[in-house]
Design an enzyme around this catalytic site. Structure first.
Site, short mmCIF file in Angstrom:
data_model
loop_
_atom_site.label_atom_id
_atom_site.label_comp_id
_atom_site.label_asym_id
_atom_site.label_seq_id
_atom_site.Cartn_x
_atom_site.Cartn_y
_atom_site.Cartn_z
N ARG A 1 -14.01 1.89 -9.00
CA ARG A 1 -13.61 3.30 -8.79
C ARG A 1 -12.10 3.42 -8.79
O ARG A 1 -11.37 2.42 -8.89
CB ARG A 1 -14.19 3.82 -7.48
CG ARG A 1 -13.58 3.17 -6.25
CD ARG A 1 -14.17 3.73 -4.97
NE ARG A 1 -13.22 3.60 -3.88
CZ ARG A 1 -13.48 3.89 -2.61
NH1 ARG A 1 -14.69 4.31 -2.27
NH2 ARG A 1 -12.55 3.77 -1.69
N ASN B 1 -15.76 -11.31 -3.97
CA ASN B 1 -14.80 -10.84 -2.97
C ASN B 1 -13.46 -11.53 -3.22
O ASN B 1 -13.35 -12.76 -3.06
CB ASN B 1 -15.35 -11.21 -1.58
CG ASN B 1 -14.36 -10.90 -0.48
OD1 ASN B 1 -13.31 -10.30 -0.71
ND2 ASN B 1 -14.71 -11.30 0.73
N VAL B 2 -12.45 -10.77 -3.59
CA VAL B 2 -11.18 -11.41 -3.97
C VAL B 2 -10.50 -12.11 -2.78
O VAL B 2 -9.64 -12.95 -2.98
CB VAL B 2 -10.17 -10.42 -4.62
CG1 VAL B 2 -10.71 -9.86 -5.92
CG2 VAL B 2 -9.74 -9.33 -3.67
N ASN C 1 -5.94 -5.38 -8.70
CA ASN C 1 -5.92 -4.00 -8.22
C ASN C 1 -6.64 -3.81 -6.89
O ASN C 1 -6.33 -2.88 -6.15
CB ASN C 1 -6.58 -3.11 -9.30
CG ASN C 1 -7.03 -1.77 -8.75
OD1 ASN C 1 -6.24 -0.84 -8.62
ND2 ASN C 1 -8.32 -1.67 -8.39
N SER D 1 2.67 -1.18 -4.13
CA SER D 1 2.69 0.22 -3.69
C SER D 1 4.12 0.59 -3.34
O SER D 1 4.92 -0.27 -2.91
CB SER D 1 1.82 0.41 -2.45
OG SER D 1 2.06 1.68 -1.88
N TYR E 1 -0.63 -2.82 5.72
CA TYR E 1 -0.69 -2.47 4.30
C TYR E 1 0.67 -2.69 3.63
O TYR E 1 0.77 -3.31 2.55
CB TYR E 1 -1.13 -1.01 4.17
CG TYR E 1 -1.30 -0.52 2.76
CD1 TYR E 1 -2.43 -0.86 2.02
CD2 TYR E 1 -0.35 0.32 2.17
CE1 TYR E 1 -2.59 -0.39 0.72
CE2 TYR E 1 -0.51 0.79 0.88
CZ TYR E 1 -1.64 0.44 0.16
OH TYR E 1 -1.79 0.90 -1.12
N ALA F 1 3.15 -4.57 4.63
CA ALA F 1 3.48 -6.00 4.59
C ALA F 1 2.76 -6.67 3.42
O ALA F 1 3.34 -7.47 2.68
CB ALA F 1 3.10 -6.67 5.91
N LYS G 1 1.72 -5.27 0.65
CA LYS G 1 2.22 -4.78 -0.64
C LYS G 1 3.64 -5.29 -0.93
O LYS G 1 4.01 -5.50 -2.08
CB LYS G 1 2.17 -3.25 -0.67
CG LYS G 1 0.75 -2.68 -0.65
CD LYS G 1 -0.02 -3.10 -1.89
CE LYS G 1 -1.42 -2.53 -1.96
NZ LYS G 1 -2.14 -2.93 -3.17
N ILE H 1 -1.27 8.74 -5.26
CA ILE H 1 -2.19 8.92 -6.39
C ILE H 1 -3.52 9.48 -5.85
O ILE H 1 -4.02 9.00 -4.82
CB ILE H 1 -2.46 7.56 -7.10
CG1 ILE H 1 -1.13 6.86 -7.49
CG2 ILE H 1 -3.35 7.76 -8.33
CD1 ILE H 1 -0.23 7.58 -8.47
P1 NAI Z 1 -9.93 2.72 -3.88
O1 NAI Z 1 -10.26 2.49 -2.44
O2 NAI Z 1 -10.47 3.94 -4.54
O3 NAI Z 1 -10.33 1.45 -4.75
C1 NAI Z 1 -10.12 0.14 -4.32
C2 NAI Z 1 -11.15 -0.75 -5.01
O4 NAI Z 1 -10.98 -2.09 -4.56
C3 NAI Z 1 -12.59 -0.34 -4.67
O5 NAI Z 1 -13.36 -0.35 -5.83
C4 NAI Z 1 -13.04 -1.46 -3.73
O6 NAI Z 1 -14.43 -1.70 -3.77
C5 NAI Z 1 -12.25 -2.64 -4.27
N1 NAI Z 1 -12.15 -3.72 -3.29
C6 NAI Z 1 -11.78 -3.61 -1.98
N2 NAI Z 1 -11.84 -4.81 -1.41
C7 NAI Z 1 -12.24 -5.70 -2.36
C8 NAI Z 1 -12.47 -7.11 -2.36
N3 NAI Z 1 -12.31 -7.83 -1.25
N4 NAI Z 1 -12.85 -7.71 -3.51
C9 NAI Z 1 -13.02 -6.98 -4.64
N5 NAI Z 1 -12.82 -5.64 -4.70
C10 NAI Z 1 -12.43 -5.01 -3.56
O7 NAI Z 1 -8.33 2.70 -3.96
P2 NAI Z 1 -7.32 3.13 -5.11
O8 NAI Z 1 -6.57 4.30 -4.62
O9 NAI Z 1 -7.99 3.19 -6.42
O10 NAI Z 1 -6.31 1.89 -5.06
C11 NAI Z 1 -6.29 0.85 -6.01
C12 NAI Z 1 -5.06 -0.01 -5.75
O11 NAI Z 1 -3.89 0.80 -5.85
C13 NAI Z 1 -5.04 -0.63 -4.34
O12 NAI Z 1 -4.49 -1.92 -4.40
C14 NAI Z 1 -4.13 0.31 -3.59
O13 NAI Z 1 -3.53 -0.31 -2.48
C15 NAI Z 1 -3.13 0.67 -4.66
N6 NAI Z 1 -2.39 1.89 -4.41
C16 NAI Z 1 -3.02 3.10 -4.31
C17 NAI Z 1 -2.29 4.25 -4.07
C18 NAI Z 1 -2.92 5.60 -3.95
O14 NAI Z 1 -2.19 6.55 -3.65
N7 NAI Z 1 -4.21 5.76 -4.20
C19 NAI Z 1 -0.82 4.20 -3.91
C20 NAI Z 1 -0.26 2.88 -4.05
C21 NAI Z 1 -1.03 1.78 -4.29
#
Ligand code: NAI
Length: 246
Positions: free
Chosen positions: A14, A62-63, A89, A141, A154, A156, A158, A187
């Site tokens: 997602r 699980n990463v 990601n 981030s 978070y 720390a 990033k 985002i």
């Molecule tokens: P989200 O919560 O919609 O998606 C994160 C995805 O990572 C999910 O599909 C989840 O199942 C997966 N995930 C979580 N833990 C996992 C694990 N242990 N192993 C495998 N998969 C795992 O978040 P979003 O917004 O799409 O964020 C994606 C990346 O972008 C993240 O690293 C987030 O920190 C970063 N980010 C997001 C921002 C935002 O404003 N949405 C801003 C800056 C960075």
């Protein structure tokens, strides 16, 4: 542009990860959509890619688990022969003020966000050295650059990704491997859906472009870094934040 390339995108079920998977596939890559919890969501990403004429599979792992990441990378190399693009990601948040933050909240966020990047990079780097090429893109981030109250864990994690990225770029550069980070700002995804109107307004005030960004805008930057057009870019942190961290 990415024809013949195999890309692994962690957390591709997602949000930004899904959009990255879709964009890399659109540009010709065969995409492995990694997921932890929701196989259904990852399969939806795969279906969307196939529907658009691309090729993809899903893979659960699980990463945060070092051994499982090793298995995933080994199995993918056995199955597909090579991995050319790694996009770290996957990420989580567990926000609270520092003085109230539990040890679990700190450890679990660092384990997924930072150690998750280490785990995949550690296991893939030998293969990339053999291939004498490859592109690693880590999703950091803007919070890792600026810090953010209520997100010490978070931020720390990033910020750690930035050090990891630069060190790996230094170690792997002589073999033609590039390692870069993308630092998104605000985002629109599930992760940021919970923000109050007030918090969103305050944040948007700080953004030069006065709006939040889309997952597609992040994905396009990732796809650029994954392409040969970015062949001379390594060790960099590209902010995709509408000018928030200027
Ligand atoms: P989200 O919560 O919609 O998606 C994160 C995805 O990572 C999910 O599909 C989840 O199942 C997966 N995930 C979580 N833990 C996992 C694990 N242990 N192993 C495998 N998969 C795992 O978040 P979003 O917004 O799409 O964020 C994606 C990346 O972008 C993240 O690293 C987030 O920190 C970063 N980010 C997001 C921002 C935002 O404003 N949405 C801003 C800056 C960075």
């Amino acid at each position: 542009m990415l024809n013949g390339k195999v890309a692994l995108v962690t957390g591709g079920g997602r949000g930004i990860g899904r959009e990255i998977a879709l964009t890399l596939a659109e540009k010709g890559a065969f995409v492995v959509v990694n997921y932890r919890g929701s196989e259904e969501k990852a399969k939806e990403t795969v279906e969307a890619i196939r529907h658009a004429g691309g090729t993809a599979v899903s893979y659960g792992c699980n990463v945060a688990d070092f051994t499982d990441c090793g298995e995933m990378i080994k199995n993918l190399i056995e199955e597909y022969g090579h991995i050319d693009i790694l996009v770290n990601n996957a990420g989580i948040t567990k926000d609270s003020l520092l003085m109230q933050m539990s040890e679990e909240a700190f450890d679990s966020v660092v384990d997924v966000n930072l150690k998750g990047c280490f785990n995949t990079m550690r296991h893939l780097s030998r293969q990339l050295l053999k291939q004498k090429g490859g592109k690693i893109i880590n999703i950091s981030s803007v919070s890792g650059i600026l810090g953010n109250p209520g997100q010490a864990n978070y931020c720390a994690s990033k910020a750690g990704i930035i050090g990891l990225t630069k060190s790996a770029a230094r170690e792997l550069g002589s073999r033609g491997i590039t390692v870069n980070a993308v630092a998104p700002g605000l985002i629109e995804t599930e992760m940021t859906k919970g923000l109050s109107e007030n918090a969103r307004k305050t944040l948007e005030e700080k953004i030069l472009l006065k709006r939040s960004g889309t997952a597609r805008e992040v994905a396009e930057a990732v796809a650029f870094l994954a392409s040969d057009a970015a062949g001379y870019i390594t060790g960099q942190v590209i902010a995709v934040d509408g000018g928030m961290a200027v």
